[in-house]
Scaffold this active site. Structure first.
Site, short mmCIF file in Angstrom:
data_model
loop_
_atom_site.label_atom_id
_atom_site.label_comp_id
_atom_site.label_asym_id
_atom_site.label_seq_id
_atom_site.Cartn_x
_atom_site.Cartn_y
_atom_site.Cartn_z
N SER A 36 -48.60 38.10 12.60
CA SER A 36 -48.11 37.49 13.84
C SER A 36 -46.92 36.59 13.59
O SER A 36 -46.74 36.05 12.49
CB SER A 36 -49.24 36.67 14.48
OG SER A 36 -48.77 35.88 15.55
N TYR A 46 -55.87 30.38 13.80
CA TYR A 46 -55.23 31.70 13.79
C TYR A 46 -53.88 31.63 13.08
O TYR A 46 -53.56 32.48 12.24
CB TYR A 46 -55.07 32.18 15.23
CG TYR A 46 -54.48 33.56 15.38
CD1 TYR A 46 -55.25 34.69 15.15
CD2 TYR A 46 -53.16 33.72 15.79
CE1 TYR A 46 -54.71 35.96 15.31
CE2 TYR A 46 -52.61 34.98 15.96
CZ TYR A 46 -53.40 36.09 15.72
OH TYR A 46 -52.85 37.35 15.88
#
Length: 272
Positions: free
Chosen positions: A139, A152
């Site tokens: 990401s 995350y």
């Protein structure tokens, strides 16, 4: 350019969302075999993929990326019976659960690292493999921090660090396995979920994210494959807003070059 024609590809992820769309594109590239390892069965998705290229062999295993490495070895022993060899390993399993830090880290980082450590011996030229390519799908908040999804983001930063470390010429010159990462920007399948912030202060932002403009999973999947085809060892790509951008990597530690030179000098002395 990395030519996917005739390649044996192993994809570790959920066969839905980005992984499914990426697999659809892979099926148009005349790959010979595709192994999918994911947590749940999805026969409809497998059938959809097979219809794109009937001549490509598709294999499926139910796989828990958080299992112990010893169990992973048993799975990949079976995978190799069907695949013969692996040219490309794609790691795409992901979880964003700020209320469950252990599960988030284990899925996004530890499980990926254990999978790579398990598969590498099958690909390593020094161990009878043919080399190949490892692709870590991660990401953009593994490049820049997120004050909302802290756990995350931390796990995705770890993926980038692992990718860059494993891509070092120290390894690549020996095993012939290139390593790269693709950092996906906000994608519809992600923001459509009910997302919880790490701290309550960030929840209003997490809620608004569901209404933010995002790229489609199909466009993201196409650009992941585009990055694979354009890849070189150690590269980090951003797939965002329908585009693809190569990250300009930077060394922050001013002693990095001297330390590397020191290590190389000592290695040469040990060989004398």
């Amino acid at each position: 350019m990395f030519d996917l024609t005739g390649k044996h590809v192993c994809y570790v992820a959920d066969c839905g969302g980005i992984a499914l769309e990426t697999s659809k594109v892979l099926m148009t590239k005349n790959i010979a075999k595709l192994a999918i390892l994911q947590s749940t069965e999805n026969p409809q998705a497998i059938a959809q993929l097979q219809s794109i290229k009937p001549s490509t062999q598709i294999f499926f295993w139910t796989y828990d990326v958080t299992m112990a490495r010893e169990e992973m070895k048993k799975y990949f022993d079976e995978v190799m019976v069907q695949m013969d060899y692996i040219d490309v390993l794609i790691n795409g399993a992901t979880l964003c659960d700020e209320n469950n830090i252990d599960a988030t880290i284990n899925t996004n980082l530890t499980g990926m690292m254990n999978t790579v450590a398990t598969v590498l011996p099958y690909m390593d030229r020094q161990m009878g493999g043919s080399g190949g390519l490892i692709v870590n799908v991660t990401s953009v908040i593994g490049l820049d921090p997120s004050p909302v999804f802290c756990a995350y983001s931390a796990s995705k930063f770890g993926v980038i660090g692992f990718t860059r470390s494993l891509a070092d010429p120290l390894y690549y010159s020996q095993n012939g396995v290139a390593v790269m990462a693709v950092c996906c920007g906000p994608t519809r399948v992600f923001v459509d979920r009910e997302l919880k912030a790490f701290l309550e202060y960030g929840q209003s932002f997490a809620d608004r994210l569901r209404r933010a403009p995002c790229q489609s999973t199909s466009v993201c999947g196409q650009n992941i494959v585009n990055a694979i085809e354009r890849s070189e060892n150690g590269q980090i790509w951003i797939a965002d807003k329908g585009g693809l951008e190569l990250v300009k990597l930077h060394w922050y530690w001013h002693m990095a070059d001297q330390f590397l030179h020191y290590m190389q000098s000592n290695d040469e002395e040990d060989q004398e």
